[in-house]
Design a protein around this motif. Structure first.
Motif, PDB file in Angstrom:
ATOM      1  N   GLU A  39      91.838 -29.585 -35.818  1.00  7.83           N
ATOM      2  CA  GLU A  39      90.585 -28.994 -35.300  1.00  7.83           C
ATOM      3  C   GLU A  39      90.094 -29.743 -34.064  1.00  7.83           C
ATOM      4  O   GLU A  39      89.619 -29.143 -33.104  1.00  7.83           O
ATOM      5  N   LYS A  42      92.166 -28.658 -31.203  1.00 11.40           N
ATOM      6  CA  LYS A  42      91.877 -27.266 -30.856  1.00 11.40           C
ATOM      7  C   LYS A  42      90.550 -27.151 -30.110  1.00 11.40           C
ATOM      8  O   LYS A  42      90.392 -26.367 -29.198  1.00 11.40           O
ATOM      9  N   ARG A  43      89.580 -27.974 -30.529  1.00  8.00           N
ATOM     10  CA  ARG A  43      88.233 -27.852 -29.955  1.00  8.00           C
ATOM     11  C   ARG A  43      87.955 -28.919 -28.895  1.00  8.00           C
ATOM     12  O   ARG A  43      86.787 -29.231 -28.629  1.00  8.00           O
ATOM     13  N   SER A  46      85.364 -28.084 -26.212  1.00  7.04           N
ATOM     14  CA  SER A  46      83.950 -28.046 -26.605  1.00  7.04           C
ATOM     15  C   SER A  46      83.431 -29.436 -26.974  1.00  7.04           C
ATOM     16  O   SER A  46      82.251 -29.742 -26.776  1.00  7.04           O
ATOM     17  N   ALA A 159      79.430 -31.840 -32.933  1.00  8.07           N
ATOM     18  CA  ALA A 159      80.680 -31.098 -32.668  1.00  8.07           C
ATOM     19  C   ALA A 159      81.832 -31.696 -33.482  1.00  8.07           C
ATOM     20  O   ALA A 159      82.676 -30.971 -34.037  1.00  8.07           O
ATOM     21  N   CYS A 163      84.306 -30.202 -36.910  1.00  9.28           N
ATOM     22  CA  CYS A 163      85.765 -30.334 -37.136  1.00  9.28           C
ATOM     23  C   CYS A 163      86.025 -30.976 -38.503  1.00  9.28           C
ATOM     24  O   CYS A 163      86.953 -30.582 -39.225  1.00  9.28           O
TER      25      CYS A 163
END
Ligand SMILES: NC(=O)C1=CN([C@@H]2O[C@H](COP(=O)(O)OP(=O)(O)OC[C@H]3O[C@@H](n4cnc5c(N)ncnc54)[C@H](OP(=O)(O)O)[C@@H]3O)[C@@H](O)[C@H]2O)C=CC1
Ligand SMILES: N[C@@H](CCC(=O)OP(=O)(O)O)C(=O)O
Length: 425
Positions: A39, A42-43, A46, A159, A163
């Motif tokens: 995660e 992937k993020r 952001s 953030a 995750c």
């Protein structure tokens, strides 16, 4: 919801999750950690965007260079977080390990089993990677965590928390096993440290203001991870080739970390030989030297720019600068160096540079700090560098866990007894 009610809710949820985590399989915990790493990757965009928001606000608020350095997350930093999670997954699971089983004359067998602490509340500086590292170590050691990071990192921490939750969910573990406090109001800290019914241990990572509050108010056991006034001592028999590289790394590799050296002690017999080169190196890096009268005279004679030389006051020996400033004192050999360190140090990390075995061993035995080093930079005081995979931080406490704290420091051992119908006579 008012802050006390909010924190009590987090506490109740954490307590419930901790019971499930204590019984979770190694496979489920590792699946969660690997899913969290995926995660995070992937993020990444952001996470960097959330960090940019935090950094903009920090710059507008005029935060100093050490704070900005801690707060900054780069693409490399995001990858390091993901790799860190994978490394914790690869570590052996300490929970349930049985050791020291011995048969007693009564017939019973007595041993120990490693178990989680329960719910761990961590209050830490504005360093986003700590959110992931602390979540990972608490999870792998079977503990639920309530994380309260520095206010400047709020967006990025949230953030990262997303995750972490996604990873827990993917593994079928309770999402509330790791909760990140979503308010910057310090009343939340006050509540966290006064709910022993829901929190088993508090880990405060921070400086003097935090120490004062925790010492005054905490009703939950504490493992202090506090400031680092670390020392390097250059002994009579120091190898000249090791002196400048060690002092340079210990002081200048990163100014803002707790394992950075803040005070340099030099034995009088070698001061005129080594201080000029140390002074030149420090001056070339813009480091201010706050010296005793004797060291300042030597540094001036060596042509060090007067702008970089300041007379040290008593206060300087206790100072954690977290900046390009170092205190320098010439001492009368090993005894005075040990006495100085044991008087002024915060008990974090100290190093001696010497080729003399007896001096090195005396330094190891007599200096009362969490890490004591021979011929190495204090910057090595770090969970990853010590082979723990990651760290919750560096404990400056003496009991339960001392120095870099990894999985084992987040567990304790209970006694276990195997019988076969024995009764006590
Ligand atoms: N030994 C170790 O492992 C570590 C030690 N440190 C030490 O931390 C310091 C640097 O970090 P820095 O951010 O300046 O530390 P601070 O002590 O200012 O802040 C750390 C955390 O404590 C909170 N805090 C501070 N004072 C209070 C208070 N009175 N009441 C409630 N919460 C409080 C902060 O909250 P808020 O966001 O509201 O300010 C933040 O979450 C250095 O001294 C460094 O050596 C840092 C990391 C690791
Ligand atoms: N152990 C880590 C640093 C931990 C630490 O000191 O944190 P901080 O005081 O926030 O910079 C390292 O050596 O990089």
């Amino acid at each position: 919801m008012d802050i006390n009610t909010y924190m009590l809710t987090l506490g109740k949820q954490a307590r419930a999750a901790s019971r499930q985590l204590a019984a979770a399989s190694t496979e489920a915990k590792n699946t969660a950690l690997l899913a969290m790493a995926s995660e995070i990757r992937k993020r990444a965009a952001s996470l960097l965007e959330a960090n940019a928001r935090d950094l903009n606000a920090a710059r507008e608020a005029g935060l100093d260079a050490a704070m900005i350095d801690r707060l900054t997350l780069t693409a490399k930093g995001v990858e390091a977080i993901a790799t860190g999670l994978e490394q914790v997954a690869a570590l052996p699971d300490p929970v349930g390990e049985i050791t020291d089983v011995k048969r007693r004359p009564s017939g019973i067998q007595v041993g120990k089993m490693r178990v989680p602490l329960g719910v761990i509340g961590i209050i830490y500086e504005a360093r986003p990677n700590v959110t992931a590292d602390a979540a990972a170590l608490c999870l792998k050691s079977g503990n639920a965590a309530i994380l309260r990071g520095g206010k400047e990192a709020l967006h990025c921490n949230q953030a990262i928390a997303d995750c972490v939750r996604a990873g827990l969910k993917a593994a079928g573990l309770p999402e509330r096993a790791v909760q990140v406090v979503d308010t910057t109001d310090r009343a939340a800290v006050g509540a966290l440290i006064t709910m022993p019914e829901f929190v088993d241990v508090i880990v405060p990572r921070g400086g003097k203001g935090l120490i004062e509050r925790i010492s005054r108010e905490a009703r939950v056991p504490v493992i202090k991870h506090l400031d680092g006034n670390c020392h390097v001592y250059v002994d009579d028999e120091a190898d000249p080739a090791k002196i400048v590289p060690i002092v340079e790394n210990a002081k200048t590799q990163r100014y803002g970390t707790c394992n950075t050296t803040e005070s340099l002690l030099v034995s009088r017999t070698v001061a005129d030989l080594c201080l000029p080169a140390i002074g030149q190196m420090l001056a070339s890096k813009g480091v201010e030297m706050r010296g005793c009268a004797e060291s300042l005279a030597l540094l001036r004679d060596a042509g060090i720019d007067n702008d970089k030389l300041v007379a040290a006051t008593e206060q300087d020996w206790s100072e954690e600068y977290l900046a390009p400033i170092i205190a320098i004192r010439i001492v009368d050999g090993l005894d005075e160096a040990i006495e100085h360190i044991n008087t002024y140090s915060s008990g974090h990390t100290e190093a001696i540079i010497t080729e003399n075995y007896t001096s090195a061993m005396r330094f190891l035995r007599e200096v009362d700090s969490a890490s004591v080093m021979i011929n190495a930079s204090t910057r090595f005081a770090d969970g990853f560098e010590y082979g723990l995979g990651a760290e919750i931080g560096i404990s400056t406490d003496k009991i339960h866990a001392r120095g870099p704290v990894g999985l084992e420091g987040l567990t304790s051992q209970k006694w276990i007894v195997f019988g076969n119908g024995e009764i006590r006579r």
